[in-house]
Design an enzyme around this catalytic site. Structure first.
Site, PDB file in Angstrom:
ATOM      1  N   GLU A 106       4.985  49.266   8.301  1.00 26.16           N
ATOM      2  CA  GLU A 106       4.551  48.313   8.595  1.00 26.16           C
ATOM      3  C   GLU A 106       4.991  47.644   9.861  1.00 26.16           C
ATOM      4  O   GLU A 106       6.046  47.661  10.640  1.00 26.16           O
ATOM      5  CB  GLU A 106       5.087  47.051   7.299  1.00 26.16           C
ATOM      6  CG  GLU A 106       4.085  46.358   6.756  1.00 26.16           C
ATOM      7  CD  GLU A 106       3.852  45.800   7.106  1.00 26.16           C
ATOM      8  OE1 GLU A 106       2.590  46.350   8.079  1.00 26.16           O
ATOM      9  OE2 GLU A 106       3.182  44.772   6.403  1.00 26.16           O
ATOM     10  N   ASP A 107       3.770  46.856  10.952  1.00 27.34           N
ATOM     11  CA  ASP A 107       4.731  46.474  12.092  1.00 27.34           C
ATOM     12  C   ASP A 107       5.676  45.258  12.168  1.00 27.34           C
ATOM     13  O   ASP A 107       6.776  45.075  12.042  1.00 27.34           O
ATOM     14  CB  ASP A 107       3.788  45.673  12.843  1.00 27.34           C
ATOM     15  CG  ASP A 107       2.905  44.717  12.142  1.00 27.34           C
ATOM     16  OD1 ASP A 107       2.807  45.137  10.676  1.00 27.34           O
ATOM     17  OD2 ASP A 107       2.088  43.485  13.164  1.00 27.34           O
ATOM     18  N   ASP A 110       7.261  39.194   7.574  1.00 30.95           N
ATOM     19  CA  ASP A 110       8.125  38.459   7.825  1.00 30.95           C
ATOM     20  C   ASP A 110       8.548  37.686   6.273  1.00 30.95           C
ATOM     21  O   ASP A 110      10.048  37.655   5.817  1.00 30.95           O
ATOM     22  CB  ASP A 110       6.539  37.647   8.149  1.00 30.95           C
ATOM     23  CG  ASP A 110       6.556  36.480   8.318  1.00 30.95           C
ATOM     24  OD1 ASP A 110       7.975  36.104   8.977  1.00 30.95           O
ATOM     25  OD2 ASP A 110       6.006  35.075   8.563  1.00 30.95           O
ATOM     26  N   GLY A 112       7.414  38.726   3.613  1.00 33.97           N
ATOM     27  CA  GLY A 112       7.947  39.858   2.551  1.00 33.97           C
ATOM     28  C   GLY A 112       6.810  40.070   1.571  1.00 33.97           C
ATOM     29  O   GLY A 112       6.403  41.351   0.774  1.00 33.97           O
ATOM     30  N   THR A 114       3.542  40.751   2.023  1.00 33.52           N
ATOM     31  CA  THR A 114       2.986  42.531   1.986  1.00 33.52           C
ATOM     32  C   THR A 114       3.270  43.084   1.377  1.00 33.52           C
ATOM     33  O   THR A 114       2.993  44.443   0.712  1.00 33.52           O
ATOM     34  CB  THR A 114       2.233  41.928   2.679  1.00 33.52           C
ATOM     35  OG1 THR A 114       1.590  40.882   3.961  1.00 33.52           O
ATOM     36  CG2 THR A 114       1.524  43.277   3.650  1.00 33.52           C
ATOM     37  N   LEU A 115       4.739  43.974   1.774  1.00 35.46           N
ATOM     38  CA  LEU A 115       5.424  45.015   0.949  1.00 35.46           C
ATOM     39  C   LEU A 115       6.202  44.888   0.049  1.00 35.46           C
ATOM     40  O   LEU A 115       5.462  45.707  -0.076  1.00 35.46           O
ATOM     41  CB  LEU A 115       7.160  44.944   2.052  1.00 35.46           C
ATOM     42  CG  LEU A 115       7.534  46.558   2.589  1.00 35.46           C
ATOM     43  CD1 LEU A 115       6.080  47.341   2.988  1.00 35.46           C
ATOM     44  CD2 LEU A 115       8.309  46.219   3.689  1.00 35.46           C
ATOM     45  N   ASP A 166      -0.444  39.826  16.491  1.00 37.73           N
ATOM     46  CA  ASP A 166      -1.724  39.688  17.455  1.00 37.73           C
ATOM     47  C   ASP A 166      -1.171  38.058  16.489  1.00 37.73           C
ATOM     48  O   ASP A 166      -0.119  37.490  16.088  1.00 37.73           O
ATOM     49  CB  ASP A 166      -2.715  39.427  16.619  1.00 37.73           C
ATOM     50  CG  ASP A 166      -3.081  38.729  15.456  1.00 37.73           C
ATOM     51  OD1 ASP A 166      -1.786  38.896  14.325  1.00 37.73           O
ATOM     52  OD2 ASP A 166      -4.193  38.321  14.913  1.00 37.73           O
ATOM     53  N   ARG A 172      -2.696  41.816  21.047  1.00 35.93           N
ATOM     54  CA  ARG A 172      -2.110  43.809  20.851  1.00 35.93           C
ATOM     55  C   ARG A 172      -2.108  44.172  21.548  1.00 35.93           C
ATOM     56  O   ARG A 172      -1.218  45.247  21.064  1.00 35.93           O
ATOM     57  CB  ARG A 172      -3.047  43.548  19.572  1.00 35.93           C
ATOM     58  CG  ARG A 172      -3.069  42.742  18.225  1.00 35.93           C
ATOM     59  CD  ARG A 172      -4.192  43.574  17.030  1.00 35.93           C
ATOM     60  NE  ARG A 172      -5.231  42.883  16.508  1.00 35.93           N
ATOM     61  CZ  ARG A 172      -4.045  42.323  14.975  1.00 35.93           C
ATOM     62  NH1 ARG A 172      -2.762  42.362  14.553  1.00 35.93           N
ATOM     63  NH2 ARG A 172      -5.183  41.490  13.831  1.00 35.93           N
TER      64      ARG A 172
END
Ligand code: PRP
Length: 186
Positions: A106-107, A110, A112, A114-115, A166, A172
């Site tokens: 993952e980039d 934030d 959390g 999504t993870l 982005d 990006r």
């Protein structure tokens, strides 16, 4: 998309991580992961699109262990600049991960959500092991506690762009990670 120096100067408040700092940290992470997976021959890297595409490309090219590369695309539902916590699956991996060793790449961490979604989704597929590699973490924003096995940098609570990240799908491809001027996104 390329950005002119003028445009960059207009929107970037400060460079948080320059190209050299990112490259050095990515090399360290790749070395640690290579050592940890030295005895493993079925490692599957899952890059989370779009943000992780540059990190994934740099990381995987520094690995000295055999591995498969795959991607998953997600989007978080946002209300303005705030995540609502709901995550939408746009494109799934092609590789079956059941019984294999999975490393999610993952980039940024934030809130959390999504993870957390990814860990629940991949756990249900019964991999042999499941770990996470995250380039950036914003501890001040975290809402859901998620395990990060390999972390690049902790950063302050600023909107960051570049190196895959982005704002409205722009910036990006900047080679550094920079904080946007607040007036750009407020
Ligand atoms: C960003 C980033 C992470 C996620 C982290 O993705 O790439 O996947 O948000 O946020 P969270 O911890 O609050 O869930 P985004 O939805 O902006 O999509 P993108 O990667 O395609 O830009």
């Amino acid at each position: 998309m390329a950005h002119s120096d003028r445009e960059v100067a207009d929107v970037i408040q400060e460079v948080l991580l320059d190209e050299q700092a990112i490259a050095a940290r990515v090399a360290e992470l790749a070395e640690r992961i290579t050592a940890d997976y030295a005895e493993i021959d079925d490692l599957v890297l899952v890059g989370v699109l779009k943000g992780a595409f540059i990190f994934m490309a740099d990381l995987t090219r520094r690995f000295k262990v055999a591995h498969h590369v795959d991607f998953i695309a997600l989007s978080s539902y946002n209300s303005g600049t705030e995540s609502t916590g709901a995550v939408r699956l746009i494109m799934d991996t092609r590789t079956s991960v059941t019984g294999r060793n999975v490393l999610i790449v993952e980039d940024i961490l934030d809130t959390g959500h999504t993870l957390d979604y990814l860990l629940r989704t991949f756990s249900a597929r019964q991999p042999r092991s499941l770990r996470t590699c995250v380039l950036l973490s914003k501890p001040a924003r975290l809402q859901v506690k998620v395990p990060v096995d390999y972390l690049g940098f902790e950063i302050p609570d600023k909107w960051v762009v570049g190196y895959g990240l982005d704002f409205a799908d722009k910036y990006r491809t900047l080679p550094f990670i920079g904080a946007l001027k607040p007036e750009v996104y407020q």
